[in-house]
Design a protein around this motif. Structure first.
Motif, PDB file in Angstrom:
ATOM      1  N   GLU A 217     -26.329 -23.758  44.640  1.00 47.01           N
ATOM      2  CA  GLU A 217     -26.902 -22.850  43.634  1.00 47.01           C
ATOM      3  C   GLU A 217     -27.895 -21.872  44.276  1.00 47.01           C
ATOM      4  OE1 GLU A 217     -25.690 -22.738  40.628  1.00 47.01           O
ATOM      5  OE2 GLU A 217     -27.118 -21.297  39.787  1.00 47.01           O
TER       6      GLU A 217
ATOM      7  N   GLN B 172     -34.939  -8.450  46.676  1.00 43.64           N
ATOM      8  CA  GLN B 172     -35.804  -9.470  47.266  1.00 43.64           C
ATOM      9  C   GLN B 172     -35.112 -10.193  48.417  1.00 43.64           C
ATOM     10  OE1 GLN B 172     -38.661 -10.241  48.000  1.00 43.64           O
ATOM     11  NE2 GLN B 172     -39.591 -11.310  46.279  1.00 43.64           N
TER      12      GLN B 172
ATOM     13  N   GLY C 283     -32.999 -15.667  41.428  1.00 42.32           N
ATOM     14  CA  GLY C 283     -32.556 -16.658  42.413  1.00 42.32           C
ATOM     15  C   GLY C 283     -32.978 -18.052  41.993  1.00 42.32           C
ATOM     16  N   GLU C 284     -32.108 -19.009  42.231  1.00 51.12           N
ATOM     17  CA  GLU C 284     -32.437 -20.414  41.981  1.00 51.12           C
ATOM     18  C   GLU C 284     -33.676 -20.795  42.815  1.00 51.12           C
ATOM     19  OE1 GLU C 284     -31.189 -22.705  40.024  1.00 51.12           O
ATOM     20  OE2 GLU C 284     -31.896 -24.561  40.966  1.00 51.12           O
TER      21      GLU C 284
ATOM     22  N   GLY D 291     -43.231 -13.585  52.033  1.00 54.88           N
ATOM     23  CA  GLY D 291     -43.719 -14.855  52.568  1.00 54.88           C
ATOM     24  C   GLY D 291     -44.021 -15.862  51.471  1.00 54.88           C
TER      25      GLY D 291
ATOM     26  N   ARG E 220     -28.033 -16.183  44.846  1.00 54.41           N
ATOM     27  CA  ARG E 220     -28.505 -15.017  45.614  1.00 54.41           C
ATOM     28  C   ARG E 220     -27.340 -14.171  46.138  1.00 54.41           C
ATOM     29  NH1 ARG E 220     -32.222 -18.755  45.735  1.00 54.41           N
ATOM     30  NH2 ARG E 220     -34.382 -18.097  45.519  1.00 54.41           N
TER      31      ARG E 220
ATOM     32  N   SER F  31     -31.403 -10.463  32.105  1.00 53.17           N
ATOM     33  CA  SER F  31     -31.699 -11.891  32.127  1.00 53.17           C
ATOM     34  C   SER F  31     -30.493 -12.682  31.637  1.00 53.17           C
ATOM     35  CB  SER F  31     -32.907 -12.182  31.225  1.00 53.17           C
ATOM     36  OG  SER F  31     -33.083 -13.568  31.072  1.00 53.17           O
ATOM     37  N   ARG F  32     -30.411 -13.949  32.116  1.00 56.10           N
ATOM     38  CA  ARG F  32     -29.353 -14.819  31.607  1.00 56.10           C
ATOM     39  C   ARG F  32     -29.570 -15.108  30.135  1.00 56.10           C
ATOM     40  NH1 ARG F  32     -30.145 -19.610  35.646  1.00 56.10           N
ATOM     41  NH2 ARG F  32     -32.264 -18.975  35.105  1.00 56.10           N
TER      42      ARG F  32
ATOM     43  N   THR G 263     -38.335 -12.801  34.467  1.00 58.08           N
ATOM     44  CA  THR G 263     -39.051 -13.867  33.764  1.00 58.08           C
ATOM     45  C   THR G 263     -39.720 -14.841  34.738  1.00 58.08           C
ATOM     46  OG1 THR G 263     -36.970 -15.099  33.680  1.00 58.08           O
ATOM     47  CG2 THR G 263     -37.549 -13.816  31.724  1.00 58.08           C
ATOM     48  N   GLY G 264     -39.553 -14.639  36.041  1.00 57.81           N
ATOM     49  CA  GLY G 264     -40.134 -15.539  37.036  1.00 57.81           C
ATOM     50  C   GLY G 264     -41.565 -15.164  37.392  1.00 57.81           C
ATOM     51  N   THR G 265     -42.115 -15.898  38.353  1.00 58.92           N
ATOM     52  CA  THR G 265     -43.525 -15.711  38.761  1.00 58.92           C
ATOM     53  C   THR G 265     -43.779 -14.271  39.218  1.00 58.92           C
ATOM     54  OG1 THR G 265     -43.472 -17.980  39.557  1.00 58.92           O
ATOM     55  CG2 THR G 265     -45.286 -16.607  40.332  1.00 58.92           C
ATOM     56  N   ILE G 266     -42.935 -13.780  40.108  1.00 61.71           N
ATOM     57  CA  ILE G 266     -43.138 -12.421  40.635  1.00 61.71           C
ATOM     58  C   ILE G 266     -42.756 -11.394  39.575  1.00 61.71           C
ATOM     59  CG2 ILE G 266     -42.368 -10.774  42.399  1.00 61.71           C
ATOM     60  CD1 ILE G 266     -41.926 -13.194  44.289  1.00 61.71           C
TER      61      ILE G 266
ATOM     62  N   LEU H  38     -34.752  -9.644  41.688  1.00 57.11           N
ATOM     63  CA  LEU H  38     -35.559 -10.807  42.084  1.00 57.11           C
ATOM     64  C   LEU H  38     -34.894 -12.137  41.784  1.00 57.11           C
ATOM     65  CD1 LEU H  38     -38.996  -9.598  40.600  1.00 57.11           C
ATOM     66  CD2 LEU H  38     -38.342  -9.615  43.006  1.00 57.11           C
TER      67      LEU H  38
ATOM     68  N   VAL I  57     -45.942 -17.110  48.563  1.00 52.77           N
ATOM     69  CA  VAL I  57     -46.742 -16.352  47.590  1.00 52.77           C
ATOM     70  C   VAL I  57     -47.864 -17.220  47.017  1.00 52.77           C
ATOM     71  CG1 VAL I  57     -46.678 -15.035  45.441  1.00 52.77           C
ATOM     72  CG2 VAL I  57     -44.708 -14.969  47.009  1.00 52.77           C
TER      73      VAL I  57
HETATM   74  N1  LIG Z   1     -42.538 -17.324  44.959  1.00 48.84           N
HETATM   75  C1  LIG Z   1     -42.434 -17.310  46.299  1.00 48.84           C
HETATM   76  O1  LIG Z   1     -43.258 -17.932  47.041  1.00 48.84           O
HETATM   77  C2  LIG Z   1     -41.349 -16.485  46.977  1.00 48.84           C
HETATM   78  C3  LIG Z   1     -41.465 -16.211  48.324  1.00 48.84           C
HETATM   79  C4  LIG Z   1     -40.462 -15.462  48.962  1.00 48.84           C
HETATM   80  C5  LIG Z   1     -39.365 -15.032  48.248  1.00 48.84           C
HETATM   81  N2  LIG Z   1     -39.276 -15.336  46.934  1.00 48.84           N
HETATM   82  C6  LIG Z   1     -38.073 -14.916  46.211  1.00 48.84           C
HETATM   83  O2  LIG Z   1     -38.410 -13.975  45.209  1.00 48.84           O
HETATM   84  C7  LIG Z   1     -37.552 -14.142  44.076  1.00 48.84           C
HETATM   85  C8  LIG Z   1     -38.397 -14.338  42.843  1.00 48.84           C
HETATM   86  O3  LIG Z   1     -39.314 -15.396  43.093  1.00 48.84           O
HETATM   87  P1  LIG Z   1     -40.083 -16.120  41.895  1.00 48.84           P
HETATM   88  O4  LIG Z   1     -41.013 -17.099  42.514  1.00 48.84           O
HETATM   89  O5  LIG Z   1     -40.609 -15.102  40.944  1.00 48.84           O
HETATM   90  O6  LIG Z   1     -38.844 -16.911  41.245  1.00 48.84           O
HETATM   91  P2  LIG Z   1     -38.798 -17.776  39.900  1.00 48.84           P
HETATM   92  O7  LIG Z   1     -40.137 -17.858  39.258  1.00 48.84           O
HETATM   93  O8  LIG Z   1     -38.130 -19.059  40.269  1.00 48.84           O
HETATM   94  O9  LIG Z   1     -37.872 -16.873  38.954  1.00 48.84           O
HETATM   95  C9  LIG Z   1     -36.640 -16.401  39.333  1.00 48.84           C
HETATM   96  C10 LIG Z   1     -35.865 -15.879  38.129  1.00 48.84           C
HETATM   97  O10 LIG Z   1     -34.504 -15.865  38.538  1.00 48.84           O
HETATM   98  C11 LIG Z   1     -33.646 -16.288  37.488  1.00 48.84           C
HETATM   99  N3  LIG Z   1     -32.933 -17.490  37.957  1.00 48.84           N
HETATM  100  C12 LIG Z   1     -33.449 -18.720  38.258  1.00 48.84           C
HETATM  101  N4  LIG Z   1     -32.479 -19.560  38.661  1.00 48.84           N
HETATM  102  C13 LIG Z   1     -31.335 -18.854  38.628  1.00 48.84           C
HETATM  103  C14 LIG Z   1     -29.972 -19.192  38.908  1.00 48.84           C
HETATM  104  N5  LIG Z   1     -29.624 -20.409  39.328  1.00 48.84           N
HETATM  105  N6  LIG Z   1     -29.038 -18.215  38.758  1.00 48.84           N
HETATM  106  C15 LIG Z   1     -29.374 -16.976  38.316  1.00 48.84           C
HETATM  107  N7  LIG Z   1     -30.635 -16.621  38.013  1.00 48.84           N
HETATM  108  C16 LIG Z   1     -31.602 -17.546  38.176  1.00 48.84           C
HETATM  109  C17 LIG Z   1     -34.531 -16.601  36.287  1.00 48.84           C
HETATM  110  O11 LIG Z   1     -34.451 -15.481  35.377  1.00 48.84           O
HETATM  111  P3  LIG Z   1     -33.623 -15.525  33.969  1.00 48.84           P
HETATM  112  O12 LIG Z   1     -33.659 -16.958  33.503  1.00 48.84           O
HETATM  113  O13 LIG Z   1     -34.390 -14.601  33.093  1.00 48.84           O
HETATM  114  O14 LIG Z   1     -32.253 -15.046  34.274  1.00 48.84           O
HETATM  115  C18 LIG Z   1     -35.928 -16.761  36.897  1.00 48.84           C
HETATM  116  O15 LIG Z   1     -36.938 -16.358  36.042  1.00 48.84           O
HETATM  117  C19 LIG Z   1     -36.650 -15.338  44.399  1.00 48.84           C
HETATM  118  O16 LIG Z   1     -35.423 -14.878  44.899  1.00 48.84           O
HETATM  119  C20 LIG Z   1     -37.412 -16.067  45.488  1.00 48.84           C
HETATM  120  O17 LIG Z   1     -36.584 -16.794  46.382  1.00 48.84           O
HETATM  121  C21 LIG Z   1     -40.244 -16.039  46.269  1.00 48.84           C
END
Ligand SMILES: NC(=O)c1ccc[n+]([C@@H]2O[C@H](COP(=O)([O-])OP(=O)(O)OC[C@H]3O[C@@H](n4cnc5c(N)ncnc54)[C@H](OP(=O)(O)O)[C@@H]3O)[C@@H](O)[C@H]2O)c1
Length: 306
Positions: A88, A117, A74-75, A169, A93, A31-32, A9-12, A72, A171
């Protein structure tokens, strides 16, 4: 292919699920809040509840019989790093990945590949180019989280699963992420290079994050750490200038490191120092970048063509 996705449900995740569907793959999301995941991703999606990834194994029945898993969840990192937020960020993670591997251990038949990830935060900050062979930083919060996160994912290899850890990196995406923070300032004409601007920003367009995740799923010779950053790294000043040009706004007002520290605390250090990450493995494996050049990538990410 049948693929299970966490953090869908996140950006990626949203962009990944859309592309998996577009190429005809069958997707199960964990998903949670499965109901909310269905609302976000479309009612037809198969969504399985995984109520507390920190405390319980991933549901084995949502993993069994799938060909691969993309992990994917992660908080979010982009927040002020209070003690509670850091806990968190780490636990979601590290414990979340350990619990995913517990779910995989119980899944029969077991998926053949786990794309788990990871992030560029493991690399030394500075101007020295860092490919996958660079020594990880130790003793810093984010680098230690990333190392422990990858360590839990690699345990799936003992189950006979091919494990890939894409070290992604910064995004560039149409919504959220780094641009979401920068755009309001640039649009108001008060954006500019941060903390001197000489530090590298290991940028990558969302289209290439999705492209690389699919590539890592599909390619049997992809395993271990794989840097997911653009092949043309830019400094913070170059990124500011390019964004100013794309928006038709000057990008001349420097943002001092102190201002960033006041807003983001310890998190600001990542932006202030930067890392010059090189996508060596992706290049060796023959991945073709969809958006290798910065300005067209920024145009696409801001909805201004490209
Ligand atoms: N965006 C970036 O620039 C970037 C760069 C490098 C690495 N990453 C990594 O890639 C992954 C995905 O990135 P994203 O930007 O798509 O993340 P995001 O939009 O923040 O979404 C992450 C998803 O993880 C779940 N989540 C969020 N907080 C959580 C928690 N405290 N405990 C358990 N689940 C949780 C949620 O899904 P549900 O609510 O459906 O469970 C949420 O939709 C992350 O691990 C991030 O660190 C991102």
């Amino acid at each position: 292919m049948r693929v299970a996705v966490t953090g869908a449900t996140g950006t990626i995740g949203r962009a990944l699920v859309a592309e998996l569907h577009a190429r005809g793959d069958e997707v199960t999301v964990l998903s949670r809040d499965a109901e909310r995941a269905r609302e976000i991703l479309g009612g037809a999606i198969e969504a399985a509840p995984w109520g507390d990834p920190k405390a319980e194994p991933a549901p084995a029945e949502a993993l069994a019989g799938r060909d691969g898993v993309v992990h994917l969840l992660g908080e979010p990192l982009a927040q002020r790093w209070s003690d509670a937020a850091k806990r968190e960020i780490r636990d979601s993670r590290v414990l979340g990945t350990a619990n995913l591997v517990r779910g995989l251990a119980a899944a029969e038949p077991r998926p053949g590949v786990l794309v788990s990830q990871s992030g560029e935060g493991i690399y030394p900050r500075g101007r020295e180019p860092a490919d996958e062979s660079a020594d990880p930083v130790r003793g810093e919060f984010l680098a230690d989280v990333v190392a422990a996160w990858e360590g839990e994912a690699m345990k799936a290899a003992e189950l006979g699963v091919r494990v890939v850890t894409p070290r992604t990196g910064v995004v560039l995406s149409p919504r959220g992420g780094a641009l979401g923070t920068m755009l309001p300032f640039f649009k108001a004409g008060v954006g500019g290079p941060v903390a001197g601007g000489d530090q590298y920003v290991p940028w990558v367009h969302l289209d290439d994050v999705v492209g690389a995740l699919l590539f890592c799923l599909d390619r049997n010779d992809a395993r271990g750490a794989v840097n997911v950053t653009a092949p043309n790294p830019a400094t913070n000043r170059e990124l500011s200038k390019a964004l100013g040009r794309v928006l038709g706004r000057p990008a001349v007002l420097p943002v001092p490191a102190l201002a960033l520290r006041l807003v983001y605390g310890e998190m600001a250090q990542m932006v202030i120092t930067g890392a010059n990450v090189v996508p060596r493995r992706l290049t060796e494996l023959g991945y073709r970048f969809r958006r290798p050049e910065l300005e067209p990538a920024l145009r696409a990410a801001t909805g201004r063509g490209g």
